[in-house]
Design a protein around this motif. Structure first.
Motif, PDB file in Angstrom:
ATOM      1  N   GLU A  37       6.905 -17.739 -21.506  1.00  0.00           N
ATOM      2  CA  GLU A  37       5.882 -17.270 -20.465  1.00  0.00           C
ATOM      3  C   GLU A  37       5.151 -16.036 -21.202  1.00  0.00           C
ATOM      4  O   GLU A  37       3.835 -15.900 -20.682  1.00  0.00           O
ATOM      5  CB  GLU A  37       6.460 -17.089 -19.119  1.00  0.00           C
ATOM      6  CG  GLU A  37       5.741 -16.876 -18.029  1.00  0.00           C
ATOM      7  CD  GLU A  37       4.455 -17.918 -17.808  1.00  0.00           C
ATOM      8  OE1 GLU A  37       3.423 -17.745 -17.304  1.00  0.00           O
ATOM      9  OE2 GLU A  37       4.783 -19.094 -18.198  1.00  0.00           O
ATOM     10  N   GLN A  41       1.296 -15.942 -21.899  1.00  0.00           N
ATOM     11  CA  GLN A  41       0.327 -14.759 -21.122  1.00  0.00           C
ATOM     12  C   GLN A  41      -0.339 -14.069 -22.156  1.00  0.00           C
ATOM     13  O   GLN A  41      -1.656 -13.682 -21.813  1.00  0.00           O
ATOM     14  CB  GLN A  41       1.146 -13.948 -20.032  1.00  0.00           C
ATOM     15  CG  GLN A  41       1.713 -14.724 -19.001  1.00  0.00           C
ATOM     16  CD  GLN A  41       0.518 -15.497 -18.299  1.00  0.00           C
ATOM     17  OE1 GLN A  41      -0.582 -15.040 -18.120  1.00  0.00           O
ATOM     18  NE2 GLN A  41       0.831 -16.692 -17.972  1.00  0.00           N
ATOM     19  N   LYS A  44      -3.138 -16.068 -23.408  1.00  0.00           N
ATOM     20  CA  LYS A  44      -4.116 -16.199 -22.153  1.00  0.00           C
ATOM     21  C   LYS A  44      -4.937 -15.114 -22.090  1.00  0.00           C
ATOM     22  O   LYS A  44      -6.051 -15.067 -21.724  1.00  0.00           O
ATOM     23  CB  LYS A  44      -3.571 -16.771 -20.829  1.00  0.00           C
ATOM     24  CG  LYS A  44      -3.133 -18.125 -20.912  1.00  0.00           C
ATOM     25  CD  LYS A  44      -2.445 -18.619 -19.540  1.00  0.00           C
ATOM     26  CE  LYS A  44      -2.306 -19.873 -19.115  1.00  0.00           C
ATOM     27  NZ  LYS A  44      -1.849 -19.936 -17.987  1.00  0.00           N
ATOM     28  N   SER A  45      -4.189 -13.985 -22.104  1.00  0.00           N
ATOM     29  CA  SER A  45      -4.985 -12.729 -21.900  1.00  0.00           C
ATOM     30  C   SER A  45      -5.385 -11.832 -22.935  1.00  0.00           C
ATOM     31  O   SER A  45      -6.046 -10.763 -23.122  1.00  0.00           O
ATOM     32  CB  SER A  45      -3.982 -11.751 -21.308  1.00  0.00           C
ATOM     33  OG  SER A  45      -3.336 -12.145 -20.066  1.00  0.00           O
ATOM     34  N   LEU A  62       2.161  -5.943 -21.096  1.00  0.00           N
ATOM     35  CA  LEU A  62       2.163  -7.264 -20.425  1.00  0.00           C
ATOM     36  C   LEU A  62       3.667  -7.753 -20.580  1.00  0.00           C
ATOM     37  O   LEU A  62       3.859  -8.402 -19.378  1.00  0.00           O
ATOM     38  CB  LEU A  62       1.347  -8.109 -21.676  1.00  0.00           C
ATOM     39  CG  LEU A  62       1.069  -9.437 -20.946  1.00  0.00           C
ATOM     40  CD1 LEU A  62      -0.649  -9.742 -21.108  1.00  0.00           C
ATOM     41  CD2 LEU A  62       1.805 -10.680 -21.768  1.00  0.00           C
ATOM     42  N   SER A  63       4.372  -7.603 -21.469  1.00  0.00           N
ATOM     43  CA  SER A  63       5.817  -8.334 -21.357  1.00  0.00           C
ATOM     44  C   SER A  63       6.487  -7.776 -20.012  1.00  0.00           C
ATOM     45  O   SER A  63       7.144  -8.522 -19.535  1.00  0.00           O
ATOM     46  CB  SER A  63       6.421  -7.960 -22.751  1.00  0.00           C
ATOM     47  OG  SER A  63       5.703  -8.351 -23.756  1.00  0.00           O
ATOM     48  N   VAL A  66       5.152  -9.494 -16.995  1.00  0.00           N
ATOM     49  CA  VAL A  66       5.496 -10.878 -16.928  1.00  0.00           C
ATOM     50  C   VAL A  66       6.843 -11.096 -16.415  1.00  0.00           C
ATOM     51  O   VAL A  66       6.991 -11.753 -15.465  1.00  0.00           O
ATOM     52  CB  VAL A  66       5.230 -11.489 -18.229  1.00  0.00           C
ATOM     53  CG1 VAL A  66       5.683 -12.874 -18.245  1.00  0.00           C
ATOM     54  CG2 VAL A  66       3.636 -11.751 -18.432  1.00  0.00           C
ATOM     55  N   THR A  69       7.333  -9.933 -12.801  1.00  0.00           N
ATOM     56  CA  THR A  69       6.745 -11.055 -11.954  1.00  0.00           C
ATOM     57  C   THR A  69       7.635 -12.343 -11.745  1.00  0.00           C
ATOM     58  O   THR A  69       7.996 -12.716 -10.819  1.00  0.00           O
ATOM     59  CB  THR A  69       5.502 -11.500 -12.328  1.00  0.00           C
ATOM     60  OG1 THR A  69       4.522 -10.272 -12.375  1.00  0.00           O
ATOM     61  CG2 THR A  69       4.767 -12.606 -11.507  1.00  0.00           C
TER      62      THR A  69
END
Length: 163
Positions: A37, A41, A44-45, A62-63, A66, A69
């Motif tokens: 994931e 991401q 995607k980002s 970001l890691s 993610v 979340t």
């Protein structure tokens, strides 16, 4: 996701992603899911990366986001995706999962709050207080205080085995 993007923009930072995912998971299956994931991401980002920081700083942030979340979703019993194996390039790094002292440390880290886990992982990566503050979104002074408190908690949990 293109193979070139993975090789040039994710694989060189795989150790970062692995350490963060490991700190937020308890099973190999969850670890693999989180790793996938995070990679997805990042891909995607990638266009939202504004180059205001280093790529590695952005990957850390970001890691962490993610993983936090996904952890919240898991706590709420959401089902989010199926697991596949890790890429072959990373299988050789999986020997770290069998290191008893490292497992003990990760066990203690997993008992920290979500944000404190991120802070101590970045500290263990020898990031400066300023870099950690940029990634977490706070001040360097706050990071210094947090790290001191986190170290004290980890020492207690590890029965004084950590300097």
């Amino acid at each position: 996701m293109s193979s070139d993007f993975y090789k040039s923009s994710i694989l060189p930072y795989a150790a970062i992603v692995i350490k963060i995912c490991r700190a937020y998971t308890n099973t190999q299956e969850d670890f693999e899911d989180y790793y996938q994931e995070v990679c997805l991401q990042i891909w995607k980002s990638r266009d939202s990366f504004r180059q205001k920081s280093e790529w590695s700083t952005w990957v850390y942030r970001l890691s962490l986001n993610v993983c936090m979340t996904l952890l919240k979703k898991k706590k709420n019993n959401y089902q989010y995706f199926a697991s596949d194996a890790l890429p072959e390039e990373l299988v050789e790094d999986s020997h770290a999962f069998s290191d008893e002292a490292l497992n003990h440390l990760y066990g203690a880290i997993k008992k920290l709050s979500e944000v404190d886990r991120g802070v101590i992982l970045l500290y263990l990566e020898e990031k400066s207080y300023q870099e950690i503050a940029d990634i977490i979104g706070t001040t360097p002074n706050n990071i210094g205080v947090r790290i001191k408190r986190i170290k004290e908690r980890l020492k207690k949990r590890l029965n004084g085995k950590v300097n």
